[in-house]
Design an enzyme around this catalytic site. Structure first.
Site, PDB file in Angstrom:
ATOM      1  N   ASP A   1     -11.424  54.276  -7.268  1.00 38.78           N
ATOM      2  CA  ASP A   1     -12.219  55.596  -6.981  1.00 38.78           C
ATOM      3  C   ASP A   1     -11.664  56.222  -8.187  1.00 38.78           C
ATOM      4  OD1 ASP A   1     -13.597  57.859  -5.654  1.00 38.78           O
ATOM      5  OD2 ASP A   1     -13.719  56.313  -4.003  1.00 38.78           O
TER       6      ASP A   1
ATOM      7  N   HIS B   1     -13.183  62.931  -4.596  1.00 41.62           N
ATOM      8  CA  HIS B   1     -13.837  61.731  -3.913  1.00 41.62           C
ATOM      9  C   HIS B   1     -12.721  60.608  -3.777  1.00 41.62           C
ATOM     10  CE1 HIS B   1     -16.390  58.207  -3.573  1.00 41.62           C
ATOM     11  NE2 HIS B   1     -17.520  59.062  -3.306  1.00 41.62           N
TER      12      HIS B   1
ATOM     13  N   SER C   1     -20.378  56.466   0.691  1.00 41.18           N
ATOM     14  CA  SER C   1     -18.902  56.601   0.205  1.00 41.18           C
ATOM     15  C   SER C   1     -17.918  56.918   1.191  1.00 41.18           C
ATOM     16  CB  SER C   1     -18.721  57.672  -0.855  1.00 41.18           C
ATOM     17  OG  SER C   1     -19.292  57.289  -1.915  1.00 41.18           O
TER      18      SER C   1
END
Length: 760
Positions: free
Chosen positions: A138, A214, A542
């Site tokens: 990520d 994220h 996600s």
């Protein structure tokens, strides 16, 4: 040296091209053709590039686990020269992938006070997960987060070969017994954004640290430690925790400001496999492509062979059909659904009508006095969408602005309204997003509403000579019904790469998820957002992907000998398709029930997955037979499987013959489709199962035998199912859905069936 290329010919050609414009390519090599004169494959690849007069820094990565080959900076002419070599299987342009951007454990039944799981308490299985390592590819990690505290954790497993790399803003000492690995891979990104590349480079610190948020969010969702009193600016207050709170976390930063490059992703997967992860979680993806051209699929195949479970997000391109990413059958493809938690907000019109929506706005509010309400009456335009620079301050100053959802980020619309002098925003859905409501931490008072309410408010503005509105906010509510609901943004089937494999595989929580956050960026991600928070609420596949990754870690702890395919089967065949109102799962994109093209096998149920009764297991050889059935060349199959002596000598079958836990039946110039499946007993000895089939007017389904008796644990029994399209059914271009369920008193092993007619 002569064994590398026909050097004399190549060198003459390469002298004139060494300074040509270059970009990154991934080169697939015949691994077993390395000349003995080279000690390592890295030496061979380096010499190979030097024979093309490439500069020493042309070689970006050497892959040794996930792929046979290397990534390099090459000119068009050098690519053509490489393709002439007998040692080269293929040369592929680097691909840019994108990110598929507290109460979840309770919603999934993972609290420790809910009784035994497969004969053991959840706390026992969670403790056992201390030996399970979840690798997250990520945007990196924020190591200071309380979600990565190692309080009470035992020593790191001795088999772990990973490490924490240093950077200008990252010390290896920041890792601990919870966060046991942190690496970064940026060579593909650097090449694309260098003077020779095609991207405009933004100054970015190269280290494992997450400056996007994220990666920290996804990693803590999968395996974050428990953190009390967590919230986003007061919303969703409570204890935040990952799915597997005692599992270890290893972060592989492969995504940068412009996205995630295939060469970097493959390098991250290559390293994670070597480091010794048990689960790989990738909340990113691109479009559909043949498996031999799909970087993630190629790396995931090797991971699967090594016993690593790979979970990937399905994509956020719904509700458009055939919009899936990450569809290889050895990957768990995860869609998104809602939780039973919401963040209500309200918009009251001047005509006293009160409309409900959602919001995470946490500021002072706009008071109780109604103000003017505006909406561009000219139809579709950038003003409707509140695009940057589209609003005239003299028209919106001091007013609430209606902004249509779509095109630009939701939170950016609010910033556009604020910068133009507006005091509030109603974010109104259009037909594309239907009734799906996603809450955001807006920079000004803002309420998101569904399409139906949005249309009523738009009509009110058009019909009232002096429209007004006032917005209010009511915090967090629980036990929302119905839930779960399939998110409108969640990508849909059918699977265009292989129509005979039903995708997505299942859905998990992916709307308004609270998890840890990077403190270098505000909750909206906008540069103008100066707020800091330890936790953030985000939505997307996600977010659903790491939920499944974390549950897989629990499965691995409970059943360490199970293959990734067995784990995948357990998760799929125990998923549920009935919501908390005892109705079929609904689709937020419309008023109709959802279908397996949206929810796959259903919504994950961790409790039942721990004790599925039966599993559909798949060996590597069966996956190879599947690839041979796709009419791939031997070189294409070898690109995925990485074995030198593969042949597709046996008569290729149908791709649908794969022992998959779901069915996709395609009637194309045929009225009869017949598949054989094999079930393995992982429940009690002496178990008997009987089959139940959904009856449809257009298809006759026969299962033989209709009863399976497993005498021992580990027994394998086969059954054949025959699907016959009934004559006279005019269904070309249509689809129908059903299920095949094996039942006994303890278990229900359910496989969805999707039927499609392409030509009859």
């Amino acid at each position: 040296m002569a064994g590398i290329w026909p050097l004399a010919a190549l060198l003459l050609l390469s002298l004139s091209i060494s300074t040509a414009a270059k970009q990154t390519y991934i080169v697939h090599m015949k691994h077993n053709t390395k000349p003995d004169s080279f000690p390592t494959h890295h030496d061979w690849y380096t010499a190979s590039l030097q024979s093309l007069a490439s500069t020493p820094d042309s070689l970006l990565y050497t892959y040794s686990n996930a792929f046979d080959g290397f990534a390099a900076s090459l000119s068009d002419e050098e690519v053509e020269l490489l393709k002439q070599s007998q040692s080269v299987v293929g040369v592929y342009e680097d691909t840019l992938y994108s990110l598929h951007t507290t109460r979840t454990p309770a919603f999934l039944g993972l609290n420790t006070d809910l009784g035994p799981l497969d004969g053991r308490h959840a706390s026992d299985i969670n403790q056992a997960s201390k030996d399970v390592i979840v690798g997250v590819l990520d945007t990196g990690i924020w190591p200071e987060s309380k979600s990565f505290s190692d309080s009470g954790m035992p020593e790191i497993p001795t088999r772990w070969k990973g490490e924490c790399e240093s950077g200008p803003d990252f010390s290896p000492k920041l890792c601990n017994k919870k966060l046991i690995g942190a690496r970064y891979f940026s060579k593909g990104y650097n090449m694309a954004s260098s003077g020779r590349g095609y991207l405009k480079k933004r100054k970015e610190i190269e280290s494992p640290r997450d400056r996007d948020g994220h990666g920290t969010h996804t990693a803590s969702t999968a395996a974050g430690s428990q953190v009390a009193n967590a919230s986003l600016l007061g919303y969703a207050s409570g204890t935040a925790r990952g799915m597997a709170t005692h599992a270890r976390v290893a972060s592989y930063k492969v995504c940068w400001t412009s996205g995630c490059f295939g060469s970097d992703i493959l390098a991250g997967m290559d390293r994670a496999i070597a480091d010794g992860v048990d689960v790989l979680s990738l909340s990113l993806g691109g479009g559909s492509a043949p498996y031999y051209r799909d970087t993630i699929a190629i790396g995931a195949f090797t991971a699967m062979e090594r016993g690593i479970f790979v979970s990937c997000s399905a994509g956020n391109s719904g509700p458009s059909i055939a919009s899936l990413a990450n569809v290889a059958p050895w990957i768990m493809t995860v869609g998104a659904g809602t939780l039973d938690r919401d963040f209500p907000a309200f918009a009251v019109m001047g005509n006293k009508k009160r409309f409900a929506g959602v919001s995470l706005y946490s500021g002072a509010g706009m008071g109780v006095k109604p103000v003017g309400l505006v909406y561009n009456k000219g139809g579709n335009s950038t003003s409707n969408l509140c695009m940057p620079g589209s609003l005239e301050p003299k028209l919106v100053r001091g007013k609430v602005v209606i902004c249509d959802r779509g095109i630009n980020p939701r939170v950016e619309k609010g910033a556009v309204v604020r910068d133009a002098g507006g005091v509030g925003m109603i974010l109104a859905n259009t037909a594309e997003s239907g009734e799906e409501l996603v809450a955001d931490s807006h920079l000004l008072p803002a309420v998101a509403v569904g399409r139906k309410i949005g249309d009523v408010i738009r009509e009110y503005v058009k019909s009232d000579p002096n429209p007004t509105a006032v917005l209010s906010f009511e915090g967090t509510v629980l036990n929302v019904r119905p839930s779960p609901v399939v998110a409108a943004f969640s990508s849909r089937g059918p699977n265009l790469v292989t129509r005979e494999i039903l995708k997505p595989d299942l859905i998990g929580p992916g709307v308004n998820i609270l998890a840890a956050w990077s403190e270098t960026i505000g909750p909206t991600g906008l540069e103008t957002d100066t707020r800091k928070t330890e936790f953030n609420i985000m939505s997307g596949t996600s977010m659903s992907c790491p939920h499944i990754s974390g549950v897989a870690a629990l499965l691995k702890a409970a059943h360490p000998t199970w293959s990734p395919s067995a784990m995948k089967s357990a998760l799929m065949t125990t998923a549920y398709v009935i919501d908390n109102t005892n109705s079929s799962l609904q689709d937020a994109a419309g008023s109709a029930p959802s279908s397996p093209w949206a929810h796959g096998s259903g919504h994950v149920d961790p409790h039942k997955a721990l004790s599925p009764g039966l599993v559909y297991d798949i060996s590597t050889d069966e996956y190879i037979a599947f690839l041979c059935s796709l009419d791939y060349t031997i070189e294409h199959v070898q690109a995925i499987v990485k074995r030198p002596n593969i042949t597709c000598s046996r008569k290729p079958g149908n791709p649908g013959d794969l022992n998959y836990p779901s069915f996709s039946v395609v009637f194309a110039n045929n009225r009869v489709v017949r598949y054989t499946r094999e079930l393995t007993n992982v429940g009690a000895a002496g178990s008997t199962y009987e089959v139940d089939v959904t009856r449809l007017p257009a298809v006759q389904v026969t299962v033989n035998p209709s009863k399976l008796v497993f005498k021992n644990v580990g027994d394998k029994l086969r059954y054949t199912v025959t699907f016959v399209a009934k004559k006279g059914a005019s269904l070309t271009g249509r689809s129908e859905f059903g299920a095949i369920v094996w039942r006994n008193a303890q278990h229900q092993v359910r496989s969805p069936v999707a039927y499609s007619w392409t030509q009859l």
